[in-house]
Design an enzyme around this catalytic site. Structure first.
Site, mmCIF file in Angstrom:
data_model
loop_
_atom_site.group_PDB
_atom_site.id
_atom_site.type_symbol
_atom_site.label_atom_id
_atom_site.label_comp_id
_atom_site.label_asym_id
_atom_site.label_seq_id
_atom_site.Cartn_x
_atom_site.Cartn_y
_atom_site.Cartn_z
ATOM 1 N N GLU A 126 146.864 44.439 -23.799
ATOM 2 C CA GLU A 126 147.815 45.591 -23.237
ATOM 3 C C GLU A 126 149.232 45.077 -23.083
ATOM 4 O O GLU A 126 149.211 43.636 -23.111
ATOM 5 C CB GLU A 126 147.145 46.376 -22.036
ATOM 6 C CG GLU A 126 147.072 45.294 -20.744
ATOM 7 C CD GLU A 126 146.458 46.045 -19.483
ATOM 8 O OE1 GLU A 126 145.115 46.092 -19.577
ATOM 9 O OE2 GLU A 126 147.063 46.464 -18.707
ATOM 10 N N ARG B 149 139.111 55.292 -9.569
ATOM 11 C CA ARG B 149 139.570 53.827 -10.173
ATOM 12 C C ARG B 149 139.630 52.965 -8.864
ATOM 13 O O ARG B 149 139.130 51.718 -9.009
ATOM 14 C CB ARG B 149 140.539 53.878 -11.147
ATOM 15 C CG ARG B 149 141.039 52.743 -11.750
ATOM 16 C CD ARG B 149 142.007 52.964 -13.010
ATOM 17 N NE ARG B 149 143.291 53.077 -12.229
ATOM 18 C CZ ARG B 149 144.437 53.343 -12.865
ATOM 19 N NH1 ARG B 149 144.426 53.197 -14.084
ATOM 20 N NH2 ARG B 149 145.621 53.721 -12.316
ATOM 21 N N LYS C 70 142.535 47.550 -10.814
ATOM 22 C CA LYS C 70 144.035 47.327 -10.658
ATOM 23 C C LYS C 70 144.359 46.602 -9.572
ATOM 24 O O LYS C 70 144.806 46.946 -8.583
ATOM 25 C CB LYS C 70 144.561 48.919 -10.482
ATOM 26 C CG LYS C 70 146.010 48.915 -10.924
ATOM 27 C CD LYS C 70 146.232 50.478 -11.322
ATOM 28 C CE LYS C 70 147.772 50.636 -11.574
ATOM 29 N NZ LYS C 70 148.466 50.071 -12.552
HETATM 30 C C1 COI Z 1 151.685 52.576 -13.225
HETATM 31 O O1 COI Z 1 152.033 52.943 -14.464
HETATM 32 O O2 COI Z 1 151.467 53.109 -12.190
HETATM 33 C C2 COI Z 1 151.341 51.235 -13.010
HETATM 34 O O3 COI Z 1 150.603 50.943 -11.941
HETATM 35 C C3 COI Z 1 152.108 50.180 -13.561
HETATM 36 C C4 COI Z 1 153.124 49.459 -12.535
HETATM 37 C C5 COI Z 1 153.366 48.241 -13.158
HETATM 38 C C6 COI Z 1 154.372 50.177 -12.611
#
Ligand code: COI
Length: 364
Positions: free
Chosen positions: A246, A108, A210
């Protein structure tokens, strides 16, 4: 203590009386393990690897956890050229440590890097760096049942750039922190509010990778929701303002009968690794899964709603408020479907059941 070798990699000091090692060598860090939340606890080491634009990442190394130096003109600070990942390590009863699907995070990150014009570590480099970082911080992996070690890989444009362009240098960094439940509700159901004005992502944008900016973009709606007592925000698509996307930090599933539905991955939704794993676990349990457009109206007569993510794992939703109307699910606690999926997934992640999926990577 870590000792640098000729090749620049690190070995653990073998001296039995090494002063620096004496506290680190103890099995577990000396902290209160019973009430971990989701906040940063500084650990011993972080991992750093650099690369120039057009080059390849080559030699990374562990170093003491601490502040890093960045040029004020770094691409990540000025133009948001950055990505992050999140994965977890669990301690088993036998003391060994399990990682959950680290190669998925590596892949990813590579896809995100392509979208953000950044070079990325190879899958092997990423996974090896995660392993090294976790082993160097082993004493921070919570005891079984007390939480997990959250692993946060970052990829950023660290080189200086003034005109808008990809940065000339990139840094891959991994730090870790022991964590417990993400939401302050613990494992109790969360209460969401549907946001119908502010949007998280647009078609053709970066919602499907991300990148750090996606998370800054949700802070306004999230802060307003929290000020009103909600746990988090559920976003709608920005074109029709009708289909579920989401939650700020996780994916969403809607349960009706023996079917669970979740928004399809179409570029505006993060392809969650827990989302993907839950889909596979559900199908392996005979539950039908649909990835499609899910109209917000379906929330009205859903049997259950739950969220998935690395940080949130599987979180039951107790209520959703949309345009002033609140819909509640269940009496309290997990609905039956979410409970079943949570239980299978977490037992697999913690090494309590056979890993027939071949998802876990064991470190000893
Ligand atoms: C995760 O779940 O690892 C995320 O990247 C969300 C984050 C906002 C804590």
């Amino acid at each position: 203590m870590l000792i640098s070798t000729l090749h620049g990699s690190y070995l653990f000091c073998a001296l039995t009386k090494c002063v620096e090692c004496s506290s680190e060598a103890s099995e577990l860090a000396d902290i209160e393990w019973d009430n971990l939340g989701f906040g940063l606890l500084p650990t011993d080491y972080m991992y750093m690897m650099k690369c120039s634009q057009g080059g390849n990442f080559s030699k990374g190394e562990l170093q003491r956890f601490g502040n890093i130096e960045l040029n004020p003109s770094a691409g990540v600070l000025n133009y948001g050229q950055g990505l992050f990942e999140g994965l977890k390590a669990y301690r088993k009863e036998d003391g060994n440590i399990l990682l959950f699907r680290p190669e998925e995070n590596a892949l990813r990150m590579r896809q995100g890097a392509e979208r953000m014009c950044m070079p990325a570590p190879t899958v092997d480099q990423f996974v090896e760096a995660v392993k090294e970082t976790v082993l160097a911080n082993k004493r921070w992996v919570p005891p079984p049942g007390k939480g997990s070690l959250y692993i946060r890989p970052l990829l950023m444009g660290s080189g200086a750039v003034l005109g808008l362009a990809p940065a000339p240098e990139y840094t891959f960094l991994i730090y870790v922190s022991p964590v417990g439940n993400y939401f302050k509700e613990g494992v109790a159901p969360i209460n969401l509010i549907v946001e119908h004005e502010l949007h998280r992502a647009t078609p053709g944008g970066t919602g499907g990778v991300k990148t750090i900016g996606n998370y800054a973009a949700v802070l306004k709606a999230q802060s307003a929701a929290k000020a009103k007592g909600y746990s988090d925000v559920l976003y709608l698509d920005c074109v029709h303002k009708k289909y579920l996307e989401e939650v700020s930090s996780c994916n969403i599933f809607v349960v009706k009968g023996n079917v669970i539905s979740t928004p399809a991955i179409k570029g505006t939704i993060l392809p969650g690794i827990t989302r993907k794993s839950i889909i596979d676990v559900a199908r392996s349990q005979g539950i039908q899964v649909e990835e499609r457009f899910v109209p917000v109206d379906e929330l009205l007569d859903a049997d259950e709603v739950f969220c998935t993510g690395t940080a949130v794992v599987v979180s039951p939703v107790g209520s959703i408020t949309y345009k002033g109307k609140r819909v509640s699910y269940g009496v309290d606690g997990f609905g039956a479907v979410a409970q079943q999926l949570y239980s299978v997934l977490t037992r697999l992640q913690m090494g309590l059941i056979d890993d027939k999926m071949n998802w876990t990577v064991e470190l000893s």
